[in-house]
Design a protein around this motif. Structure first.
Motif, short mmCIF file in Angstrom:
data_model
loop_
_atom_site.label_atom_id
_atom_site.label_comp_id
_atom_site.label_asym_id
_atom_site.label_seq_id
_atom_site.Cartn_x
_atom_site.Cartn_y
_atom_site.Cartn_z
N LEU A 126 14.06 80.82 -22.56
CA LEU A 126 14.36 81.72 -23.90
C LEU A 126 15.13 81.38 -25.13
N ASN B 67 12.82 82.88 -27.78
CA ASN B 67 13.57 83.52 -29.34
C ASN B 67 13.80 83.57 -30.52
N ARG C 207 28.92 87.15 -29.39
CA ARG C 207 27.77 88.10 -29.43
C ARG C 207 27.54 89.70 -30.56
N TRP D 131 16.32 92.27 -29.78
CA TRP D 131 17.09 91.66 -28.38
C TRP D 131 16.99 90.19 -28.60
N SER E 93 20.58 87.58 -27.79
CA SER E 93 20.06 87.07 -27.15
C SER E 93 21.09 85.55 -27.42
#
Length: 602
Positions: free
Chosen positions: A164, A168, A271, A315, A319
């Motif tokens: 990830l 990403n 976040r 996203w 993330s």
């Protein structure tokens, strides 16, 4: 209360041990040897992840071509056909992307479980190889949490978090490049918002690194609290201290809760910013994009492709908070695991071990040759000289703290001498492999250690291939016939540490275990202390038969146990001060007479 915080090698509840700044990558790279057997699967999973992301970035370009082509062309048959073709391409890309994400998971999950298995096996093997002193100094809960929670955390990061993060971050960089290529002004605005995003991410990592290490250490300490309380439930209940231990546990649990809340608060903050900043960039770019389209600087298709790509990037950017948190968790877990793996055993096998008995006439001989053992400035043993001839039984007698247990632990190399030598069969124990040395010994201790298995498994630990006759004989000698009255006889599971048995029953099983191994040398550290007088007499009568032809060193306190010996050695202040028969020493040695009188009256 729990003594873990006072142990020199443990991790007290209030200590924060964080991985040094910048050490994340070097720490995680230590996982490569475990990953190497399945590295091609990892690379394949990473490649599939890149391919899936590439397909996702391609979809806005297809829509761009659709808007600037068939849709702009108006209502003719060619444009209608172009719409259906574009829709088919988008559908195919979406299905292929989903298949690739599924393939990535299938490629990685099984191999990463294998990596976790190899790491756990290596850690357990190393724990078994470490000296007794290491286990005396470390909280068992800390070791347990490393072997379970930390390794599972590493596996999850390898199979998901690492992919990830790499995919990403790459997606964000490539996406911004695409945005700049579509529209330098709008892409520049989007890139400008990446600067505070990167700065906030760095601040988050520095804080979260400390919190995640603290949380893992506190989880280990909490596991120790539970273990010690469960093991000591009889003592806690007998002294009515349940409330105090519950309060102590609540304090430890509260500290961990506060740490986890701090982690959650920190993660929520990053976040929020990782969600807010891209949305702000999106809004500013939308306003600027309308103005550019109005002035003819951008086509409608460019705008659609730009915002389709920007939406796709939301996203991956959001993330990153989870991805950075996973990196910190995995780094802390890896550091904790390697703290144990990097601990070198105090006792190791020699490079060139002696495999044969050089002098057959000395087989079974046990010799302490000017033995010294020191801790700092204090000598526990200060020049011990004692020879136990093959087949001879010697009782070791001394006051508390005189060094008896240390002498016993030198024989199987639970520790090593700091001067002199311990010799078995004429060979320095340091010149043998530990396996060969311990294969010649049978040992029983005052505090017997039993395992969560059957009676048979516990007694035959040292000789798992022994037959039923050998098992029955060992049980008979130890006067452990009570096991035949258990629900399943010798196949009865006796529970963790044998707590379902009395202290005397546990001691008899431990003695049977030492006898069943049929050792050349038998080392007994006050193994009959929990027996009643009648049972002790029966065991001693049986032991007299066993001790014929077996070299034995018995740490003794009771005169009845001393009577088993051919000779008695008196240990005082780390030295052997007298040797002789029991009755001789009673007549000639006042210190020995004082020791025996204390035991008789105690």
């Amino acid at each position: 209360m729990s003594g873990g915080a006072a142990r020199t090698g443990s991790l007290p509840h209030d200590i924060v041990r964080s991985t040094p700044q910048g050490a994340s990558m070097s720490t995680l790279l230590r996982l490569l040897p475990a990953l190497k057997p399945v590295i091609w699967r990892y690379v394949a999973g990473l490649s599939v992840g890149f391919a899936a992301t590439g397909l996702g970035l391609a979809i806005p370009q297809v829509i761009r071509a659709l808007v600037d082509g068939p849709i702009s062309a108006g209502r003719d048959s060619g444009s209608s056909r172009g719409v259906w073709v574009a829709a088919g391409i988008v559908l195919a890309l979406g299905v292929l992307q989903a298949a690739m994400w599924y393939s990535r998971r299938m490629l990685l999950m099984g191999p990463m479980v294998g990596v976790e298995h190899r790491l756990r096996t290596s850690l357990f093997d190393h724990l078994l190889d470490l000296s007794v002193s290491f286990h005396d100094h470390w909280e068992s809960g800390q070791l347990l949490s490393r072997a379970s929670t930390d390794l599972s955390r590493i596996r999850r990061w390898l199979s998901f978090g690492s992919i990830l993060l790499v995919v990403n971050v790459t997606t964000a960089v490539v996406g911004i490049v695409i945005l700049i290529a579509l529209s330098p002004p709008l892409g520049g605005i989007f890139a400008l918002f990446a600067i505070p995003t990167a700065w906030l991410s760095l601040r988050f990592q520095l804080r979260y690194r400390v919190l995640t290490r603290r949380g893992l250490d506190q989880a280990g300490a909490l596991a120790t609290e539970v273990e010690e309380s469960v093991q000591g439930i009889r003592v806690i209940t007998a002294f009515g201290r349940s409330g105090e231990f519950a309060d102590q546990f609540m304090d430890a649990a509260r500290r961990q809760r506060d740490t986890e809340i701090g982690k959650a608060r920190s993660l929520s903050g990053i976040r929020m910013w990782l969600s807010l900043l891209p949305q702000l960039a999106f809004a500013v770019c939308l306003a600027a994009g309308v103005w550019l389209v109005r002035d003819g600087a951008l086509s409608l298709g460019d705008v659609v492709a730009f915002f389709g790509t920007a939406a796709f990037l939301l996203w991956p950017v959001r993330s990153l908070g989870f991805a950075f948190a996973d990196v910190m968790d995995a780094t802390a877990a890896t550091a904790r695991v390697f703290e144990v793996l990097d601990t070198a055993p105090d006792v190791t096998d020699p490079v060139d071990p002696i495999e044969d008995d050089p002098d057959p006439s000395r087989i079974g001989e046990l010799l302490f040759d000017d033995v010294h053992v020191g801790y700092g400035d204090r000598e526990v043993l200060a020049g011990v000289d004692l020879r136990i001839a093959p087949g001879e039984t010697v009782a070791l007698v001394g006051a508390t703290g005189s060094g008896k247990t240390v002498m016993v632990e030198l024989v199987p190399r639970f520790m090593d001498v700091t001067g002199g030598a311990v010799r078995v069969g004429g060979v320095d124990v340091r010149d043998m492999t530990r396996q060969r040395l311990r294969g010649q010994l049978g040992m029983a201790f005052e505090a017997p250690q039993l395992f969560s298995g059957t009676v048979r498994e516990n007694v035959l630990v040292g000789c798992p291939d022994a037959d039923a006759d050998q098992l029955d004989e060992a049980l008979a000698i130890a006067q452990a016939g009570f096991v035949y009255d258990l629900p399943d006889g010798v196949d009865t599971v006796i529970g963790e540490e044998g707590q379902s048995l009395s202290g005397g029953q546990r001691q008899r099983l431990a003695l049977a275990r030492a006898i069943a191994a049929e050792p050349r040398i038998l080392v007994l550290d006050d193994p009959l202390s929990a027996l009643d007088v009648n049972t002790e007499a029966l065991v001693e009568a049986s032991l007299r038969r066993v001790l014929q032809g077996v070299t034995a060193l018995i740490v003794a306190h009771r005169p009845s146990t001393v009577a088993l010996a051919d000779r008695v050695a008196v240990l005082r202040d780390g030295r052997i001060v007298a040797t002789g028969r029991h009755d001789e020493l009673l007549r000639s040695d006042p210190y020995y007479r004082q020791l025996m009188s204390l035991e008789v009256t105690s």
